[in-house]
Design a protein around this motif. Structure first.
Motif, PDB file in Angstrom:
ATOM      1  N   CYS A   1       0.843  -1.216   0.000  1.00 32.38           N
ATOM      2  CA  CYS A   1       0.000   0.000   0.000  1.00 32.38           C
ATOM      3  C   CYS A   1       0.869   1.254   0.000  1.00 32.38           C
ATOM      4  CB  CYS A   1      -0.935   0.008   1.206  1.00 32.38           C
ATOM      5  SG  CYS A   1      -2.186  -1.272   1.142  1.00 32.38           S
ATOM      6  N   VAL A   2       1.908   1.247   0.824  1.00 35.35           N
ATOM      7  CA  VAL A   2       2.796   2.417   0.889  1.00 35.35           C
ATOM      8  C   VAL A   2       3.477   2.631  -0.460  1.00 35.35           C
ATOM      9  CG1 VAL A   2       4.946   3.274   1.888  1.00 35.35           C
ATOM     10  CG2 VAL A   2       3.175   2.375   3.374  1.00 35.35           C
ATOM     11  N   LEU A   3       3.939   1.540  -1.056  1.00 28.52           N
ATOM     12  CA  LEU A   3       4.588   1.647  -2.366  1.00 28.52           C
ATOM     13  C   LEU A   3       3.621   2.189  -3.407  1.00 28.52           C
ATOM     14  CD1 LEU A   3       7.290   0.963  -3.718  1.00 28.52           C
ATOM     15  CD2 LEU A   3       6.323  -1.228  -4.386  1.00 28.52           C
ATOM     16  N   ALA A   4       2.392   1.694  -3.360  1.00 31.07           N
ATOM     17  CA  ALA A   4       1.388   2.173  -4.321  1.00 31.07           C
ATOM     18  C   ALA A   4       1.127   3.660  -4.139  1.00 31.07           C
ATOM     19  CB  ALA A   4       0.083   1.384  -4.146  1.00 31.07           C
ATOM     20  N   ILE A   5       1.053   4.092  -2.883  1.00 29.10           N
ATOM     21  CA  ILE A   5       0.761   5.514  -2.624  1.00 29.10           C
ATOM     22  C   ILE A   5       1.949   6.379  -3.033  1.00 29.10           C
ATOM     23  CG2 ILE A   5       0.405   7.183  -0.775  1.00 29.10           C
ATOM     24  CD1 ILE A   5      -1.265   5.022   0.644  1.00 29.10           C
ATOM     25  N   VAL A   6       3.155   5.915  -2.686  1.00 30.37           N
ATOM     26  CA  VAL A   6       4.348   6.708  -3.001  1.00 30.37           C
ATOM     27  C   VAL A   6       4.539   6.837  -4.508  1.00 30.37           C
ATOM     28  CG1 VAL A   6       6.857   6.597  -2.875  1.00 30.37           C
ATOM     29  CG2 VAL A   6       5.523   6.310  -0.817  1.00 30.37           C
ATOM     30  N   SER A   7       4.138   5.830  -5.255  1.00 31.83           N
ATOM     31  CA  SER A   7       4.290   5.891  -6.716  1.00 31.83           C
ATOM     32  C   SER A   7       3.101   6.567  -7.387  1.00 31.83           C
ATOM     33  CB  SER A   7       4.465   4.476  -7.292  1.00 31.83           C
ATOM     34  OG  SER A   7       3.270   3.747  -7.121  1.00 31.83           O
ATOM     35  N   SER A   8       2.134   7.012  -6.594  1.00 24.68           N
ATOM     36  CA  SER A   8       0.940   7.621  -7.202  1.00 24.68           C
ATOM     37  C   SER A   8       1.227   9.017  -7.703  1.00 24.68           C
ATOM     38  CB  SER A   8      -0.206   7.655  -6.193  1.00 24.68           C
ATOM     39  OG  SER A   8       0.107   8.543  -5.141  1.00 24.68           O
ATOM     40  N   GLY A   9       2.324   9.603  -7.269  1.00 24.21           N
ATOM     41  CA  GLY A   9       2.667  10.946  -7.733  1.00 24.21           C
ATOM     42  C   GLY A   9       4.051  11.316  -7.241  1.00 24.21           C
ATOM     43  N   GLU A  10       4.429  12.561  -7.449  1.00 20.83           N
ATOM     44  CA  GLU A  10       5.738  13.024  -6.978  1.00 20.83           C
ATOM     45  C   GLU A  10       5.601  13.746  -5.651  1.00 20.83           C
ATOM     46  OE1 GLU A  10       6.895  14.106 -11.509  1.00 20.83           O
ATOM     47  OE2 GLU A  10       8.060  15.111  -9.962  1.00 20.83           O
ATOM     48  N   ASN A  11       6.682  13.712  -4.878  1.00 23.97           N
ATOM     49  CA  ASN A  11       6.683  14.329  -3.557  1.00 23.97           C
ATOM     50  C   ASN A  11       6.621  15.853  -3.693  1.00 23.97           C
ATOM     51  OD1 ASN A  11       7.142  15.204  -0.961  1.00 23.97           O
ATOM     52  ND2 ASN A  11       8.731  13.697  -0.547  1.00 23.97           N
TER      53      ASN A  11
END
Lengths: 231, 421
Positions: free
Chosen positions: A86-96
């Motif tokens: 889930c964390v990986l999916a969220i982190v890859s959902s956009g740029e920081n």
């Protein structure tokens, strides 16, 4: 025809969502909530995109945690694995948004480079209603700083395509490292721009001072030229 | 500025609490439980809506920004007092009890979430983002701030301009220093309410809220999506809609459906009807599925139209400047009379200046005339390899006929060139 349509849809997707996967995450979240035991009356949660994704993540992790069939160690491992996914999916959902690549420490409370503020103040001190030609992208700073400025352009490239030839010429030239200052000056004169604010990073072959502008103010990377008017 | 920020934060949430009573009224009428968070979230969104609506209405009449703010204050007072009166009549109590289901671990987790929210607020105040396009629309606020008059434009920036005019703070300072704290917290309260309404348990609520926090941090998708990215344009209209209004709407709709479902379950005596309704629900081709199918079809059709329109517009944009692009470049054209050997070169520069080299003898006159007619029949500079008939005959004939205007003619001295070698 279908391939072209799909190609256009993909182009639009990339244009709006970049490399992010928020839409995919949202679709998966809707599917997860649909197959989970979420009550029918709670399905309007899809009105909230991020809320839907959050609730789906919570449903998945809670389902794994609540499973009584496997041992405690297995449950912990499953929770860790699913949380990591889930964390990986969220982190890859956009740029920081808060990354150092996209941010710098604000120099002042206006969040405009201080030297640009000095340059704008110098122009405002000289004229009550200055008309300005500036670098692409800087116009938004001028527009937000004071309504006294009249800008030749401050829009994005898409908006520029609908404007007149002089505006397009100036915009296209100022995007180059070696702009043709004659074209820039001609466009500026034609549009009645009294001031030209340029970046010192530009390397024109012939400076704009040859075409009816004189150096007015310089600070850091911002150089202001003023139109020379015949006495 | 720090004092102004703190004062603005306190005033914002006091007003939100005051007019947020309408949120309690709505929830009680839907037989749902009142909560302080929903009251503040609802009140904050209502305050923003009132501010934008009044500023926009005022801009139609060209009123002063200070007058607009006074009208907003009056409207807020009326709305708040009305909510107090209605709450009293409905017998709604003003106390909000703490949720006893929350455990120590959940409290710690909630504290960490609060710290992350504070970190986000501090980060947006202290850091300057490179995405300048986030400032699009601030010109309206600057205009209101400079002139003190509301003029028809985007409501949210009119509101920002009016508030900045009254507070004597530049709109950019208002947006970057004063507004982040109340607005970002407001949107997270909206998320908290919708998640808690769906998730029920504290554990799931906190997991979902953590996911939302992370989604906002990794929230930059593209330039086009900046208007809905919370941590880039927290002051924008679309952020208000997506992160505020839609969340509040979801809470209200969920509670409404819950109340509707409760009423539906009470009607147990209508067995025949409910049996028929059950049968209808299990049928594949029923009204609901048909509506969903038609809706999907409609979306596909709209998407097709949108995509085709986009493609046509892009093709037009590419071709409309094509001729200008071609004309603006330096181009070289070969002159080959009757498809034979090359007898000359025409150079057309970006500004339209034409230079011709060569031309040949009188035999080439007709071909050269036709060739030059395509480029305007005017030559700024003509270079020939000699003044004799073989090298400049065509040029002489065209000048005598006056079919081509030649500004300057030059003879290249081959002997000089040979000597230079």
């Amino acid at each position: 025809m279908i391939r072209e349509l799909l190609g256009e849809l993909y182009t639009s997707y990339r244009l709006f969502l970049g490399n992010g996967t928020v839409l995919t995450l949202f679709a998966v979240s809707v599917a997860v909530l649909a197959v989970s035991d979420i009550a029918l009356h709670k399905r309007p949660v899809i009105l909230s995109v991020l809320g839907t994704i959050g609730c789906a993540v919570a449903a998945v992790i809670d389902k794994i945690t609540g499973s009584k069939e496997s041992s405690a160690v297995q449950r912990i491992l499953c929770v860790i694995f699913s949380s990591a996914v889930c964390v990986l999916a969220i982190v890859s959902s956009g740029e920081n948004v808060l990354s150092s690549d996209m941010n710098a420490v604000a120099e002042n409370e206006l969040h405009i480079p201080s030297q640009l503020v000095e340059a704008m103040d110098a122009v405002l001190d000289d004229s009550d209603a200055p008309s300005v030609l500036t670098m692409p992208g800087w116009g938004l700073y001028f527009d937000a700083y004071s309504s006294a400025f009249t800008l030749m352009f401050d829009e994005s490239e898409e908006d520029i395509s609908g404007t007149n030839e002089y505006v397009r010429n100036a915009y296209n030239e100022l995007k180059k490292n070696h702009p043709d200052m004659k074209k820039v000056a001609d466009s500026s004169h034609a549009c009645g721009c009294e001031y030209v604010v340029l970046s010192s990073d530009l390397w024109p072959e012939v400076p704009i001072t040859r075409y009816g502008y004189e150096l007015f103010y310089e600070t850091g990377p911002y150089v202001v030229y003023k139109e020379v008017k015949a006495p | 500025m720090i004092q102004k920020s703190i004062a603005a934060f306190v005033v914002f949430y006091l007003i939100a609490f005051f007019i947020g009573g309408w949120g309690d009224i709505i929830l009680v009428s839907l037989k749902a439980r009142c909560s302080l968070c929903f009251r503040l979230a609802f009140g904050g969104c209502l305050l923003m809506l009132l501010g934008m609506a009044i500023c926009f209405a005022g801009s139609l009449f060209g009123i002063y920004a200070s007058t607009g703010v006074l009208i907003i204050a009056f409207a807020v007072s009326v709305v708040g007092i009305l909510s107090v009166i209605v709450r009293r009549r409905m017998g709604i109590r003003g106390s909000y009890g703490a949720d006893t289901r929350i455990g120590t671990a959940d409290m710690l987790w909630l504290s960490v979430i609060a710290l992350v929210i504070v970190f986000q607020i501090v980060a947006v105040i202290r850091c300057q983002n490179d995405n300048i396009s986030a400032l699009r629309g601030m010109g309206t606020a600057a205009l209101v701030y400079d002139t003190g008059i509301l003029s028809v434009n985007e409501p949210v920036f009119l509101f920002i301009g009016a508030v900045s005019s009254v507070m004597h703070v530049h709109p950019l300072a208002l947006v970057h220093v004063i507004m982040p704290a109340p607005l970002i917290l407001l949107y997270y309260l909206c998320y908290f309410e919708v998640i808690r309404t769906v998730c029920i348990t504290w554990r799931k609520t906190l997991i979902a809220l953590t996911a939302v926090l992370m989604l906002n941090i990794w929230g930059f998708l593209s330039e086009k999506m900046i208007p809905v990215t919370l941590l880039l344009t927290w002051f924008g209209f679309w952020v208000f809609i997506v992160h505020g209004i839609l969340n509040i709407a979801a809470v209200i709709v969920i509670n409404y459906l819950q109340a509707y479902r409760a009423e539906d379950n009470e009607d147990d005596h209508e067995d025949g009807y409910s049996e028929e309704w059950d049968m209808k629900k299990h049928k594949i081709v029923n009204a609901r599925n048909l509506a969903i199918g038609l809706g999907i079809l409609a979306v596909l059709l709209v998407a097709t139209v949108f995509v085709l329109n986009n493609k046509i517009n892009r093709l037009y944009a590419a071709t409309v400047n094509l001729q200008d692009d071609i004309n603006s470049r330096c181009s070289i054209y070969e002159f080959k009379p009757d498809g034979g050997d090359t007898e000359g070169y025409l150079i057309r520069e970006g500004d339209g200046t034409v230079t011709f080299i060569g031309g040949g003898g009188p035999d080439n006159t007709d071909s050269l005339r036709d060739f030059l007619s395509k480029y305007g029949n005017s030559v700024e500079n003509w270079y020939t390899y000699g003044d004799d008939d073989d090298n400049a005959g065509a040029m002489h004939d065209l000048i005598e006929e006056q079919s081509v205007f030649v500004q300057n003619a030059y003879i290249i001295d081959r002997k000089e060139i040979t000597d230079l070698k």
